[in-house]
Design a protein around this motif. Structure first.
Motif, mmCIF file in Angstrom:
data_model
loop_
_atom_site.group_PDB
_atom_site.id
_atom_site.type_symbol
_atom_site.label_atom_id
_atom_site.label_comp_id
_atom_site.label_asym_id
_atom_site.label_seq_id
_atom_site.Cartn_x
_atom_site.Cartn_y
_atom_site.Cartn_z
ATOM 1 N N GLY A 295 0.792 -1.234 0.000
ATOM 2 C CA GLY A 295 0.000 0.000 0.000
ATOM 3 C C GLY A 295 0.817 1.272 0.000
ATOM 4 O O GLY A 295 0.243 2.352 -0.067
ATOM 5 N N MET A 296 2.169 1.184 0.112
ATOM 6 C CA MET A 296 2.940 2.425 0.207
ATOM 7 C C MET A 296 4.231 2.432 -0.596
ATOM 8 O O MET A 296 4.922 3.437 -0.656
ATOM 9 N N GLU A 297 4.540 1.313 -1.255
ATOM 10 C CA GLU A 297 5.864 1.233 -1.896
ATOM 11 C C GLU A 297 6.022 2.198 -3.067
ATOM 12 O O GLU A 297 7.133 2.457 -3.509
ATOM 13 N N LYS A 298 4.904 2.736 -3.564
ATOM 14 C CA LYS A 298 5.025 3.668 -4.691
ATOM 15 C C LYS A 298 5.165 5.119 -4.234
ATOM 16 O O LYS A 298 5.090 6.035 -5.047
ATOM 17 N N SER A 299 5.362 5.314 -2.948
ATOM 18 C CA SER A 299 5.623 6.665 -2.453
ATOM 19 C C SER A 299 6.897 7.169 -3.127
ATOM 20 O O SER A 299 7.816 6.393 -3.408
ATOM 21 N N ASP A 300 6.980 8.495 -3.355
ATOM 22 C CA ASP A 300 8.149 9.023 -4.069
ATOM 23 C C ASP A 300 9.443 8.804 -3.285
ATOM 24 O O ASP A 300 10.463 8.449 -3.840
ATOM 25 N N PHE A 301 9.392 9.069 -1.972
ATOM 26 C CA PHE A 301 10.594 8.942 -1.158
ATOM 27 C C PHE A 301 10.213 8.303 0.179
ATOM 28 O O PHE A 301 9.307 8.782 0.850
ATOM 29 N N ILE A 302 10.901 7.236 0.526
ATOM 30 C CA ILE A 302 10.556 6.518 1.762
ATOM 31 C C ILE A 302 11.735 6.584 2.733
ATOM 32 O O ILE A 302 12.873 6.252 2.373
ATOM 33 N N ILE A 303 11.438 7.044 3.934
ATOM 34 C CA ILE A 303 12.448 7.041 4.995
ATOM 35 C C ILE A 303 11.961 6.064 6.069
ATOM 36 O O ILE A 303 10.796 6.125 6.475
ATOM 37 N N ALA A 304 12.828 5.153 6.484
ATOM 38 C CA ALA A 304 12.424 4.188 7.511
ATOM 39 C C ALA A 304 13.253 4.369 8.772
ATOM 40 O O ALA A 304 14.460 4.602 8.703
ATOM 41 N N ILE A 305 12.560 4.267 9.891
ATOM 42 C CA ILE A 305 13.261 4.269 11.196
ATOM 43 C C ILE A 305 12.891 2.964 11.880
ATOM 44 O O ILE A 305 11.708 2.683 12.107
#
Ligand SMILES: Cc1cc2nc3c(=O)[nH]c(=O)nc-3n(C[C@H](O)[C@H](O)[C@H](O)COP(=O)(O)OP(=O)(O)OC[C@H]3O[C@@H](n4cnc5c(N)ncnc54)[C@H](O)[C@@H]3O)c2cc1C
Length: 342
Positions: A295-305
């Protein structure tokens, strides 16, 4: 010799409400353009299908979004959605124009309409697709066989479904799965008006009143910045809310957080939640299960913590921080705010 010589073109059902087309129809038209471009030998066009009352003047919009042709069925019986009249009308459009494939949004309306139509014309339908391509090995035979991908076995696998024996090939696709191409107001195309012969003009179900939908809170599918809360952030949700406020975004969550009662279901992202594609998605304490990532992998930029360096979420992130959300998020928000000002 083409396998189905009488059938051609990729049709997109452009859903509308109060004469306003829903964005998903345009997303599907954008994708249909890519499909026809991937197999130019077929000479296929992209055709929009617009059903409703007073919708004819929206046909040019559909063309501006990428359709070569629009079939309009403008009739008072189609003012509000009804399974009966929309099924009658769309079935007749298909029987008359013979599309090779028909794409519909996997919206409440699309999920009701598409199976009804498919059953009536004995066509194959793939529901809730996440990817579509034309099988390149079949194109030389004049066959536009679609390879339609969709999650299966609880989202742990992706299956490819083909409907080789009947036409049209039908699929429903969730909003936000495909990119919206830029609008070109100078595009021109053909508009065909079609008048169905109603099986009956007596409604089988009488809708006495259609109440405007009350939207509670925000629609995360429309947000540009999302801070995603996973189980690892359940203890610091006010921190995430504060961060969202400072960045001008909203919070959303994994199913785990929703099931634990920390957030409303309307904010759930993933296979059984919403599909989102913001410009920035900050995943906080999210492991990266396939059902969430879908549901979110097509976000332009992903930051993970995440404090676990092995967490799956890092494999789809543009930037990752190994650490505790409580410590990393405030620093990250400060950094982003400074970068914005600079
Ligand atoms: C049919 C089906 C449909 C589903 N649909 C969805 C769906 O739509 N959406 C969805 O999200 N899930 C869905 N799921 C559930 C999914 O499989 C996962 O269980 C869920 O996404 C896990 O959520 P989570 O990442 O928040 O929790 P967890 O998997 O428990 O992960 C928590 C993470 O937080 C990290 N962490 C813990 N504390 C901290 C801390 N202080 N700082 C930093 N990191 C920390 C941990 O290292 C861990 O990686 C579905 C499952 C099934 C079977």
């Amino acid at each position: 010799m083409a396998t189905f010589p009488d059938y051609k073109d990729i049709y997109v059902f452009v859903e509308q409400k109060d004469s306003e087309p829903a964005e998903v129809g345009y997303e599907l038209i954008s994708e249909a353009r890519k499909l026809v471009a991937s197999a130019p030998e077929l000479g296929f066009q992209v055709v929009g299908v617009l059903l409703g009352e007073n919708v004819k003047d929206k046909a040019q919009d559909v063309i501006a979004h990428g359709a070569d042709k629009v079939i309009v069925v403008d009739d008072p019986l189609l003012k509000d959605y009804s399974t009966q009249f929309y099924t009658d009308a769309l079935t007749q459009v298909i029987n008359e124009f013979k599309p090779d494939s028909l794409l519909t949004g996997a919206t409440v309306l699309g999920r009701d309409l598409a199976p009804r139509v498919a059953a009536r014309i004995n066509a194959g339908l793939t529901a809730d697709a996440t990817g579509i391509e034309i099988d390149p090995t079949k194109v030389a035979d004049g066959d536009a066989l679609l390879l339609v991908t969709r999650p299966t076995f609880g989202g742990n696998l992706f299956g490819t479904i083909v409907c080789p024996n009947t036409r049209p090939q039908m699929a429903t696709i969730r909003p936000k799965v495909f990119d919206l191409a830029p609008v070109d107001e100078t595009r021109t195309g053909e508009v065909i008006e079609f008048a169905p012969v109603w099986n009956s003009t007596e409604p089988e179900v009488v809708v006495e009143e259609v109440l405007p939908k009350k939207i509670e809170g925000v629609d995360i599918a429309k947000c540009n910045i999302l801070i995603g809360a996973g189980r690892g952030a359940e203890g610091c949700l006010p921190l995430l809310e504060e961060a969202a406020k400072e960045l001008g975004g909203e919070v959303c969550a994994t199913r785990a957080v929703v099931e634990d009662g920390f957030m409303d279901k309307s904010r759930q992202v993933g296979q059984t939640g919403k599909t989102v594609r913001p410009t920035l998605y900050i995943a906080c304490g999210i492991s990266g299960a396939v059902q969430h990532v879908a549901g979110m992998e097509k976000s332009d930029f992903i930051i993970a913590i995440n404090r676990d360096p092995e967490a799956e979420i890092f494999t789809i992130s543009n930037l990752g921080f190994i650490g505790d959300v409580n410590q990393v998020l405030p620093l990250l928000v400060e950094g982003l705010k400074k970068a914005r000002k600079a």
